[in-house]
Design an enzyme around this catalytic site. Structure first.
Site, PDB file in Angstrom:
ATOM      1  CE  LYS A   1      -0.539   5.463  -0.879  1.00 60.46           C
ATOM      2  NZ  LYS A   1       0.715   4.652  -0.718  1.00 60.46           N
TER       3      LYS A   1
ATOM      4  CB  THR B   1       7.356   2.247   4.815  1.00 57.17           C
ATOM      5  OG1 THR B   1       6.373   3.136   5.036  1.00 57.17           O
ATOM      6  CG2 THR B   1       8.511   2.975   4.356  1.00 57.17           C
TER       7      THR B   1
ATOM      8  CE  LYS C   1      -1.266   0.252   0.686  1.00 57.11           C
ATOM      9  NZ  LYS C   1       0.123   0.384   0.363  1.00 57.11           N
ATOM     10  NE  ARG C   2      -3.486  10.787   2.975  1.00 54.30           N
ATOM     11  CZ  ARG C   2      -3.444  12.008   3.143  1.00 54.30           C
ATOM     12  NH1 ARG C   2      -2.462  12.438   4.129  1.00 54.30           N
ATOM     13  NH2 ARG C   2      -4.032  12.902   2.492  1.00 54.30           N
TER      14      ARG C   2
ATOM     15  CE  LYS D   1       5.131   1.586   8.717  1.00 57.09           C
ATOM     16  NZ  LYS D   1       4.140   2.544   8.581  1.00 57.09           N
TER      17      LYS D   1
ATOM     18  CG  HIS E   1      10.151  10.602  -0.760  1.00 56.24           C
ATOM     19  ND1 HIS E   1      10.159   9.388   0.115  1.00 56.24           N
ATOM     20  CD2 HIS E   1      11.150  11.384  -0.195  1.00 56.24           C
ATOM     21  CE1 HIS E   1      11.064   9.717   0.877  1.00 56.24           C
ATOM     22  NE2 HIS E   1      11.607  10.926   0.715  1.00 56.24           N
TER      23      HIS E   1
HETATM   24  C1  LIG Z   1       3.785   3.220   7.314  1.00 54.32           C
HETATM   25  C2  LIG Z   1       2.628   4.190   7.410  1.00 54.32           C
HETATM   26  C3  LIG Z   1       2.112   4.497   6.005  1.00 54.32           C
HETATM   27  C4  LIG Z   1       2.794   4.325   4.910  1.00 54.32           C
HETATM   28  O1  LIG Z   1       1.940   3.398   4.413  1.00 54.32           O
HETATM   29  P1  LIG Z   1       2.348   2.937   2.918  1.00 54.32           P
HETATM   30  O2  LIG Z   1       1.421   1.622   2.626  1.00 54.32           O
HETATM   31  O3  LIG Z   1       3.797   2.814   2.751  1.00 54.32           O
HETATM   32  O4  LIG Z   1       1.676   3.859   1.847  1.00 54.32           O
HETATM   33  C5  LIG Z   1       0.940   5.612   6.192  1.00 54.32           C
HETATM   34  N1  LIG Z   1       0.472   5.986   7.302  1.00 54.32           N
HETATM   35  C6  LIG Z   1       0.870   5.413   8.513  1.00 54.32           C
HETATM   36  C7  LIG Z   1       0.205   5.905   9.742  1.00 54.32           C
HETATM   37  C8  LIG Z   1       1.882   4.557   8.394  1.00 54.32           C
HETATM   38  O5  LIG Z   1       2.126   4.058   9.873  1.00 54.32           O
END
Ligand SMILES: *Cc1c(COP(=O)(O)O)cnc(C)c1O
Length: 796
Positions: A525, A627, A519-520, A631, A331
């Site tokens: 990032k 991911t 995102k985290r 979304k 990952h």
């Molecule tokens: C989808 C999702 C992530 C992943 O987000 P990235 O932008 O791909 O890092 C992290 N936290 C939550 C709650 C999510 O639904």
């Protein structure tokens, strides 16, 4: 669904659980009795689904994290009960939304990796595979985030406070897990994973750690009260709390115990079940496919060999069984996130397992020597090296499949990070681009857009076959369709506005561009790049009377690992910017900045549908897939982003012209690295220099904090293990501003802008986790998809 039955059961649970009538219960209690009543409906179907897979090869997903979120709506949708239930509850004077909001998020994960595991379970059941999730039943999930004066403060996540109606404790199936200094029970809690249409119901089995002897009576009698419960506390600590680190290595004894705890329990579970019908282990790998979600469960490789050894299988045979059974998903490309464990720790906690790792390592060395590799070459592959165990190396050598999670990521693994291993075992390497489940991320989160899609297609086949969306592309030419799409987006934006008002107490402009980065929090990032851009716009509005821009709301959501000071400083910095910008009457409300508190799955479900623009601005080569980007796309938002992770494939599907791609590529960064001098670049860029200086000079009244100074140093001087501006924020800044200007220009023609959003949605078919799971099933696991129809035709 039988309404009378459901009502009767709810009344029964109201009495037996709370000793009160149904109508006297509060929302939390109503939610509880309702979900319990629903479980009665699920249970017989769950059992029938298990029987359907008897004797067939099954897959198991070992993951330290499952970021499930709420289950109620998901279960109702997948069972096909949603509209009936809403009617029924309202006829009883109950509000479905209030019940829904009463459920706590099962936040047993940090971010993308854990959410991927949750999406995979949903897709596995929907695609009619037997896919069991194995993990840890953390008593506390990902911490609850609060902001106090702009600083992140963490609190325990008491998600089990009101019980968990969805899980069933299987006391009868507990196993013992032994460490050198401790033995505990692993008690399984099973949660049903309902696939869409309810045809297949799989299991998420989470292990809880408990003491073998709960209470030392003699110690208590001798007034040694702490000692009396010491064993209980020590045991329960193992599954007490999720490690809130995201792509940061953590070398804690407890973490190692967590990993071994759930892995050993899961493998013991498989072996016990297998032995009921088999005398030897020759069939084991023909019946089991076990996927390792990153290296956190990599100890499964030596542990299976150890357990098989106890059953009389030779080391060599057991190793072959392990390789045939296990597959490994990588990952991360971040070096600091590649897991290593000290030999000392392993010897201390898991000496038997360590001895097997030594054997594996020796076998590898012999194999490489036979191939004619020199000693120096062999040392590159050593699993045990300089007092550490390299878990990724173990995972590559001890499995038959190694996959990256987006094409670019897999290519980087093959060409650079793992090129040595790739040359050794080219047949093991493959790509499985991540995906998301459209049931949660569209059907549940955005019913308005879902209904519109179904209307346009004339059917709802996209719910289980997302590639159907591509048939919508032809509608993009039709302005009336785009206008309807726009109206849906506006409705979702209005909903989010109200939610943010309620939760954060901030009023945002529903006619502004919703620019969202959720995102985290991590340096790679580059939330800091986003923050610098906000300051850039703010400065221009303040200093240039002729400067005009479309109103924008910048929304952030992110948790920072509690020990990651620089990430926490970035949160504080953005909150300070929000404070200044949101309260400056000079800029006429053109910019608002909102950092939402406690971002998690349920908040995410409100944010993605309302986005106008998706921020995916990681340094190229650092984000394995992402991911969140998918979304946003599925909900019709164009991406502003770098050529990184799955962004590359998103643009491939939706077209460069419908997204805003900027910045250095992986190749350019490779070339630039050796000569990059951010300080010199900054000297040539006074606009950016003054923005970066706001970290230290007090111009913005940001209360010059020690942490901001450190952040500034990390850009200019390099700090701790960092090169200066390790993530190329300074170099990418101008390109980012330029891409944002394109967004601003394009938004002036909203019809054209939302046409891009519509086309993104129509191009999102590839990013369903259904597609990903079918690839895993066919190309790695070799497991059958079994429907009731298949069963019946077999019976005939
Ligand atoms: C989808 C999702 C992530 C992943 O987000 P990235 O932008 O791909 O890092 C992290 N936290 C939550 C709650 C999510 O639904």
């Amino acid at each position: 669904m039988n309404k009378e039955m459901l009502t009767m059961r709810m009344k029964g649970y109201a009495l037996t659980t709370y000793g009160r009538e149904l109508k006297e219960l509060n929302n939390k209690e109503r939610y509880t009795v309702f979900s319990k009543a629903l479980m009665e409906d699920i249970l017989p179907k769950w059992k029938a689904s298990e029987e359907k897979f008897e004797g067939k090869k099954k897959a198991y997903y070992l993951s330290a994290e499952f970021l499930m979120g709420r289950a109620l709506s998901n279960n109702l949708i997948n069972l096909g009960y949603m509209s009936e239930v809403k009617e029924m509850l309202s006829s009883m004077g109950m509000d479905y939304n209030a019940l829904e909001e009463a459920e706590s998020d099962a936040g047993l994960g940090n971010g993308g990796l854990g959410r991927l595991a949750a999406c995979f379970l949903d897709s596995g059941a929907t695609m009619n595979y037997s896919l069991t999730g194995y993990g840890i039943r953390y008593n506390y999930g990902i911490f609850e985030q609060k902001f106090v004066e702009g600083y992140q403060v963490e609190e325990g996540d008491k998600w089990l406070e009101h019980g968990d109606s969805w899980s069933i404790r299987r006391q009868d199936e507990k196993v013992v897990v032994d460490f050198k200094d401790q033995s505990v029970y692993a008690v399984p809690y099973d949660t049903p994973v309902v696939g869409f249409s309810g045809e297949t119901i799989n299991t998420l089995r989470l292990w809880q750690s408990e003491a073998i002897t709960e209470f030392n009576f003699t110690a208590f009698n001798n007034q040694m009260y702490d000692k009396a419960v010491k064993e209980k506390n020590d045991a329960e600590n193992i599954s007490k709390v999720l490690y809130p680190n995201d792509s940061m290595e953590s070398g804690k004894i407890l973490r190692l115990k967590q990993q071994y705890f759930f892995v050993s329990a899961s493998l013991q579970d498989l072996i016990r079940t297998y032995k009921k019908d088999h005398k030897d282990f020759t069939e084991f790998s023909r019946l089991h496919a076990v996927q390792l979600n990153d290296t956190h469960p990599a100890v499964a490789i030596p542990e299976l060999i150890r357990l098989l050894g106890k059953e009389g299988v030779s080391f060599k045979n057991a190793f072959d069984i392990a390789v045939d059974t296990f597959a490994y998903t990588n990952h991360t490309i971040l070096k600091e996130a590649l897991e290593q464990w000290s030999v000392k720790l392993y010897k201390k906690i898991l000496p038997e397992v360590y001895a097997i790792i030594v054997k594996i390592d020796n076998m590898l060395s012999r194999q490489l020597a036979d191939k004619g590799l020199t000693e120096k070459e062999i040392s590159e592959f050593e699993i045990i090296s300089e007092g550490n165990i390299k878990m990724a190396w173990l995972s590559i050598y001890g499995t038959h499949s190694v996959n990256g999670v987006a094409q670019l990521h897999t290519n980087i693994l093959k060409d650079t990070e793992l090129s040595g291993w790739y040359n050794l075992f080219p047949e093991r390497f493959n790509n499985k681009t991540n995906g998301i489940t459209q049931r949660r991320w569209l059907l549940e989160s955005n019913p308005e857009l879902s209904a519109f899609i179904t209307e346009l297609l004339g059917h709802d086949g996209w719910i289980t076959e997302l590639s159907e969306l591509s048939k919508l592309k032809k509608f993009a030419e039709d302005d009336t369709i785009i206008e309807r799409f726009m109206r849906i987006k506006k409705a979702k934006k209005l909903e989010l506005k109200e939610y943010i008002k309620e939760r954060e107490g901030i009023e945002i402009d529903e006619n502004s561009i919703y620019d969202i980065q959720i995102k985290r929090l991590h340096e790679y990032k580059r939330q800091l790049l986003n923050a610098f851009h906000i300051l850039y716009l703010y400065n221009r509005l303040k200093t240039d009377k002729n400067f005009d821009m479309e109103p924008r709301t910048f929304i952030f959501g992110a948790k920072a690992a509690p020990g990651y000071a620089r990430a926490k400083a970035i949160i504080k910095f953005i909150n300070e910017i929000a404070e200044v910008v949101n309260n400056d009457a000079d800029i006429n409300g053109k910019i608002k900045v909102v950092f939402v508190e406690n971002y998690g799955v349920s908040y995410a479900q409100k944010l993605f549908p309302a986005a106008d623009i998706s921020e995916q601005i990681s340094t190229a080569g650092k984000e394995a897939s992402g991911t969140g980007n998918m979304k946003f796309m599925l909900n019709g938002a164009p991406t502003i982003g770098t050529f990184d992770g799955a962004n590359v494939e998103i643009v491939e599907e939706a077209g460069l012209e419908n997204n805003y791609i900027f910045g250095l590529t992986v190749e350019e960064i490779e070339e630039l690295k050796a000569v990059y001098d951010p300080k010199a670049e900054l000297e040539k860029n006074p606009v950016l220099k003054s923005i970066v200086n706001t970290l230290i000079d007090g111009t913005l009244d940001l209360a010059p904090e020690e942490n901001f100074k450190e952040l500034h140093d990390s850009l200019i001087k390099g700090a701790s293990w960092h090169d200066p501006d390790n993530y190329f924020i300074i170099r990418d800044f101008d390109a980012y501003v330029e891409a944002q200007e394109r967004v601003n220009e394009d938004y002036k023609n909203q019809l054209e802008f939302y046409r891009k959003g519509f086309l993104n949605m129509a191009s999102a078919g590839k990013f369903s986790s259904d597609r990903t799971i079918v690839e895993y099933a066919n190309e790695i696991w070799n497991i059958p998809s079994i429907t009731e129809e298949d069963e019946e035709s077999l019976a005939v």
